[in-house]
Scaffold this motif. Structure first.
Motif, PDB file in Angstrom:
ATOM      1  N   ASP A 192       0.604  -1.564  -0.235  1.00  0.00           N
ATOM      2  CA  ASP A 192      -0.363  -0.087  -0.264  1.00  0.00           C
ATOM      3  C   ASP A 192       0.384   1.380  -0.194  1.00  0.00           C
ATOM      4  O   ASP A 192       0.404   2.392   0.639  1.00  0.00           O
ATOM      5  N   VAL A 193       2.163   1.692  -0.307  1.00  0.00           N
ATOM      6  CA  VAL A 193       2.795   2.145  -0.877  1.00  0.00           C
ATOM      7  C   VAL A 193       1.762   3.667  -1.611  1.00  0.00           C
ATOM      8  O   VAL A 193       1.544   3.079  -2.735  1.00  0.00           O
ATOM      9  N   ASP A 194       2.232   4.391  -1.771  1.00  0.00           N
ATOM     10  CA  ASP A 194       1.406   5.673  -2.507  1.00  0.00           C
ATOM     11  C   ASP A 194       1.760   5.368  -3.777  1.00  0.00           C
ATOM     12  O   ASP A 194       3.424   5.025  -3.923  1.00  0.00           O
ATOM     13  N   LEU A 195       1.199   5.885  -5.144  1.00  0.00           N
ATOM     14  CA  LEU A 195       0.906   5.521  -6.821  1.00  0.00           C
ATOM     15  C   LEU A 195       2.421   6.681  -6.269  1.00  0.00           C
ATOM     16  O   LEU A 195       3.389   6.449  -7.048  1.00  0.00           O
ATOM     17  N   VAL A 196       2.119   7.739  -6.083  1.00  0.00           N
ATOM     18  CA  VAL A 196       3.229   9.267  -6.345  1.00  0.00           C
ATOM     19  C   VAL A 196       4.498   8.682  -5.545  1.00  0.00           C
ATOM     20  O   VAL A 196       6.083   9.073  -6.407  1.00  0.00           O
ATOM     21  N   VAL A 197       4.587   7.902  -4.376  1.00  0.00           N
ATOM     22  CA  VAL A 197       6.036   7.594  -4.081  1.00  0.00           C
ATOM     23  C   VAL A 197       6.328   6.948  -4.968  1.00  0.00           C
ATOM     24  O   VAL A 197       7.812   6.763  -5.234  1.00  0.00           O
ATOM     25  N   ILE A 198       5.292   5.681  -5.694  1.00  0.00           N
ATOM     26  CA  ILE A 198       6.499   3.928  -6.405  1.00  0.00           C
ATOM     27  C   ILE A 198       7.076   5.633  -7.353  1.00  0.00           C
ATOM     28  O   ILE A 198       8.523   4.804  -8.077  1.00  0.00           O
ATOM     29  N   LYS A 199       6.073   6.143  -8.683  1.00  0.00           N
ATOM     30  CA  LYS A 199       6.324   6.518  -9.404  1.00  0.00           C
ATOM     31  C   LYS A 199       7.739   7.346  -9.337  1.00  0.00           C
ATOM     32  O   LYS A 199       8.815   7.406  -9.895  1.00  0.00           O
ATOM     33  N   GLU A 200       8.196   8.333  -8.399  1.00  0.00           N
ATOM     34  CA  GLU A 200       9.571   9.017  -7.710  1.00  0.00           C
ATOM     35  C   GLU A 200      10.474   7.939  -7.753  1.00  0.00           C
ATOM     36  O   GLU A 200      11.735   7.552  -8.243  1.00  0.00           O
ATOM     37  N   LEU A 201      10.418   6.943  -7.172  1.00  0.00           N
ATOM     38  CA  LEU A 201      11.446   6.119  -6.626  1.00  0.00           C
ATOM     39  C   LEU A 201      11.893   5.642  -7.983  1.00  0.00           C
ATOM     40  O   LEU A 201      13.400   5.014  -8.589  1.00  0.00           O
ATOM     41  N   LEU A 202      10.689   5.257  -9.052  1.00  0.00           N
ATOM     42  CA  LEU A 202      11.042   4.438 -10.145  1.00  0.00           C
ATOM     43  C   LEU A 202      11.203   5.087 -10.881  1.00  0.00           C
ATOM     44  O   LEU A 202      12.093   4.579 -12.571  1.00  0.00           O
ATOM     45  N   GLY A 203      11.028   6.828 -11.499  1.00  0.00           N
ATOM     46  CA  GLY A 203      11.233   7.676 -12.011  1.00  0.00           C
ATOM     47  C   GLY A 203      10.768   7.368 -13.349  1.00  0.00           C
ATOM     48  O   GLY A 203      10.892   8.331 -14.620  1.00  0.00           O
ATOM     49  N   HIS A 204       9.098   6.819 -12.964  1.00  0.00           N
ATOM     50  CA  HIS A 204       8.480   6.986 -14.672  1.00  0.00           C
ATOM     51  C   HIS A 204       7.432   8.930 -14.220  1.00  0.00           C
ATOM     52  O   HIS A 204       7.043   9.602 -12.900  1.00  0.00           O
ATOM     53  N   ALA A 205       7.339   9.300 -15.393  1.00  0.00           N
ATOM     54  CA  ALA A 205       6.803  10.119 -15.411  1.00  0.00           C
ATOM     55  C   ALA A 205       5.404  10.124 -15.854  1.00  0.00           C
ATOM     56  O   ALA A 205       4.766  10.691 -14.255  1.00  0.00           O
ATOM     57  N   PRO A 206       4.342   9.460 -15.981  1.00  0.00           N
ATOM     58  CA  PRO A 206       3.210   8.884 -15.811  1.00  0.00           C
ATOM     59  C   PRO A 206       3.045   8.043 -14.216  1.00  0.00           C
ATOM     60  O   PRO A 206       3.255   7.017 -14.278  1.00  0.00           O
ATOM     61  N   ILE A 207       1.704   8.475 -13.789  1.00  0.00           N
ATOM     62  CA  ILE A 207       1.465   8.127 -12.445  1.00  0.00           C
ATOM     63  C   ILE A 207       0.856   6.573 -12.591  1.00  0.00           C
ATOM     64  O   ILE A 207       0.799   5.895 -11.620  1.00  0.00           O
ATOM     65  N   GLY A 208       0.149   6.615 -13.775  1.00  0.00           N
ATOM     66  CA  GLY A 208      -1.400   5.704 -14.395  1.00  0.00           C
ATOM     67  C   GLY A 208      -0.330   4.313 -14.476  1.00  0.00           C
ATOM     68  O   GLY A 208      -0.581   3.404 -14.885  1.00  0.00           O
ATOM     69  N   ILE A 209       1.427   4.475 -14.561  1.00  0.00           N
ATOM     70  CA  ILE A 209       1.762   3.434 -14.992  1.00  0.00           C
ATOM     71  C   ILE A 209       1.592   2.139 -14.176  1.00  0.00           C
ATOM     72  O   ILE A 209       1.217   0.787 -14.737  1.00  0.00           O
ATOM     73  N   TYR A 210       1.147   2.619 -12.336  1.00  0.00           N
ATOM     74  CA  TYR A 210       1.197   1.092 -11.967  1.00  0.00           C
ATOM     75  C   TYR A 210      -0.456   1.706 -11.472  1.00  0.00           C
ATOM     76  O   TYR A 210      -0.214   0.493 -10.750  1.00  0.00           O
ATOM     77  N   ALA A 211      -0.661   2.693 -11.824  1.00  0.00           N
ATOM     78  CA  ALA A 211      -2.426   2.630 -11.561  1.00  0.00           C
ATOM     79  C   ALA A 211      -3.465   1.474 -11.681  1.00  0.00           C
ATOM     80  O   ALA A 211      -4.208   0.751 -10.928  1.00  0.00           O
ATOM     81  N   HIS A 212      -2.985   0.510 -12.705  1.00  0.00           N
ATOM     82  CA  HIS A 212      -3.951  -1.227 -13.704  1.00  0.00           C
ATOM     83  C   HIS A 212      -3.570  -1.539 -12.768  1.00  0.00           C
ATOM     84  O   HIS A 212      -4.180  -2.468 -11.944  1.00  0.00           O
TER      85      HIS A 212
END
Length: 82
Positions: A44-64
């Motif tokens: 349950d780590v926040d999507l924004v945190v994961i996005k920052e850690l992995l360096g993805h620009a769009p947040i929807g990459i892991y939303a699905h």
């Protein structure tokens, strides 16, 4: 010394030698990123945190993936009737 530079410039070749010696299966760097993201989502780590850690620009990459994990949890919580 020159030999060490050549090996360092080709990390795939270097890691494949170690992988072969250890009898491990081939795994790509991208696979490690996806596994990391999935494990973080399961915790349950926040999507924004994961996005920052992995360096993805769009947040929807892991939303699905988050939605699928939530659906699985929801189906496991429902008591079965019958």
């Amino acid at each position: 010394m020159r030999h060490a530079y050549r090996a360092a410039s080709r990390p795939t070749k270097l890691t494949s030698r170690f992988r072969d010696r250890a009898s491990l299966r081939r795994i790509r760097f991208h696979d490690l990123r996806r596994s990391t993201a999935t494990l973080l989502l399961k915790q349950d780590v926040d999507l924004v945190v994961i996005k920052e850690l992995l360096g993805h620009a769009p947040i929807g990459i892991y939303a699905h993936v988050r939605l699928r994990l939530q659906a699985i949890r929801h189906s496991q919580r429902r008591p079965r009737t019958g």
